[in-house]
Design a protein around this motif. Structure first.
Motif, mmCIF file in Angstrom:
data_model
loop_
_atom_site.group_PDB
_atom_site.id
_atom_site.type_symbol
_atom_site.label_atom_id
_atom_site.label_comp_id
_atom_site.label_asym_id
_atom_site.label_seq_id
_atom_site.Cartn_x
_atom_site.Cartn_y
_atom_site.Cartn_z
ATOM 1 N N VAL A 179 0.885 -1.324 -0.065
ATOM 2 C CA VAL A 179 0.148 0.097 0.022
ATOM 3 C C VAL A 179 1.039 1.119 -0.072
ATOM 4 O O VAL A 179 0.528 2.238 -0.880
ATOM 5 C CB VAL A 179 -0.956 -0.067 1.330
ATOM 6 N N ILE A 180 2.045 1.151 0.825
ATOM 7 C CA ILE A 180 2.737 2.407 0.933
ATOM 8 C C ILE A 180 3.566 2.672 -0.281
ATOM 9 O O ILE A 180 3.443 3.639 -0.768
ATOM 10 C CB ILE A 180 3.952 2.464 2.016
ATOM 11 N N ALA A 181 4.008 1.652 -1.021
ATOM 12 C CA ALA A 181 4.560 1.591 -2.222
ATOM 13 C C ALA A 181 3.928 2.223 -3.273
ATOM 14 O O ALA A 181 4.462 3.066 -3.976
ATOM 15 C CB ALA A 181 5.429 0.393 -2.627
ATOM 16 N N GLY A 182 2.870 1.642 -3.444
ATOM 17 C CA GLY A 182 1.879 2.237 -4.319
ATOM 18 C C GLY A 182 1.362 3.794 -4.308
ATOM 19 O O GLY A 182 1.461 4.516 -5.110
ATOM 20 N N THR A 183 1.329 4.084 -2.759
ATOM 21 C CA THR A 183 1.134 5.700 -2.503
ATOM 22 C C THR A 183 2.249 6.610 -2.936
ATOM 23 O O THR A 183 1.920 7.685 -3.349
ATOM 24 C CB THR A 183 0.736 5.788 -1.253
ATOM 25 N N VAL A 184 3.341 6.135 -2.509
ATOM 26 C CA VAL A 184 4.678 6.834 -2.887
ATOM 27 C C VAL A 184 4.816 7.001 -4.361
ATOM 28 O O VAL A 184 5.113 8.126 -4.861
ATOM 29 C CB VAL A 184 5.682 6.188 -2.235
ATOM 30 N N ASP A 185 4.731 5.803 -5.103
ATOM 31 C CA ASP A 185 4.927 5.681 -6.605
ATOM 32 C C ASP A 185 3.835 6.919 -7.085
ATOM 33 O O ASP A 185 4.335 7.665 -8.039
ATOM 34 C CB ASP A 185 4.790 4.505 -7.035
#
Length: 249
Positions: free
Chosen positions: A89-95
């Motif tokens: 979830v975090i990686a998708g949000t950061v990207d």
């Protein structure tokens, strides 16, 4: 005795061993088609529907139509699985926020975009806030820390002050986002209507002792119509303004 054993063995239908081979091959194909990404995606769905208690290896096995052993091939335990789901979830949000902010070269714009992205992500996945606190220093938090750090450095903050500035932003983003998600979760459990609840609290505030709580009484009306997301962003802007003022930018 030996002859009797041979008779029993010879009388076993030949299709039995064939069925066992077919079943074994079918299970193998199903487990070979399973991937870590599929496991994480299914875990996120279970977490969104039932929170941490809804994520069990039994429920995950049923959702993926596989055995628990196939899942354990990719993850060690529930804690590992929870951290992996949180990181996705975090990686998708950061990207997503990095791509959106790339159109504007301003570090402030990038920080604001990341902050709002995190606020919305934790609001959509309330379990993420708790998962982050249980995995301090691990990859999900590091992703956010790194993203904020790069932008704080781009603001021209002196190296000796970078840690404090990044930590302040990180603590605010995770703390307020997590609290907002927790409030929403409690409201759902109580089946409480937000407007009615805020009206009740605002009324209570307006009836407080005027000498002891003068400020609270004066803003009671604002409570009825305040916007959580807008208030969150105001806090980010205050921190950014403080960083710029303190370091002469």
């Amino acid at each position: 005795m030996e002859r009797h054993s041979m008779i029993i063995w010879n009388n076993i239908p030949s299709t039995s061993s064939s069925n066992m081979v077919k079943k074994s091959r079918g299970t193998q194909r199903r487990e070979e088609s399973l991937s870590r990404d599929q496991i994480i995606e299914a875990s996120i769905a279970l977490l969104d529907n039932g929170g941490e208690s809804g994520l069990t290896f039994r429920a995950l096995s049923e959702r993926l139509a596989t055995g628990a052993g196939a899942i354990y091939w990719y993850v060690d335990n529930k804690s590992d699985l929870l951290t992996a789901a949180c990181d996705a979830v975090i990686a998708g949000t950061v990207d997503a926020t990095s791509n959106a902010a790339a159109l504007d070269a301003s570090p402030k714009t990038a920080i604001r975009a990341l902050a709002l992205g995190m606020f919305d992500a934790i609001d959509a996945h309330p379990w993420v806030g708790a998962a982050l606190t249980r995995a301090p220093g691990q990859l999900p938090t590091v992703r956010i820390f790194e993203c904020i750090g790069q932008q704080v450095r781009a603001l021209g903050v002196p190296k000796k002050a970078e840690w404090g500035a990044v930590s302040a932003l990180l603590s605010y983003i995770l703390g307020v986002s997590g609290q907002n998600a927790a409030n929403a979760h409690v409201a759902r459990e109580l089946d409480a209507d937000r407007t009615r609840f805020l009206n009740e609290v605002a009324t209570m505030w307006s009836e407080l002792d005027a000498d002891e709580f003068p400020f609270t009484r004066s803003v009671a009306g604002r409570l009825r119509s305040h916007d959580d997301r807008g208030d969150f962003l105001t806090g980010i802007d205050l921190i950014l303004a403080g960083i710029e003022t303190t370091h002469g930018r």
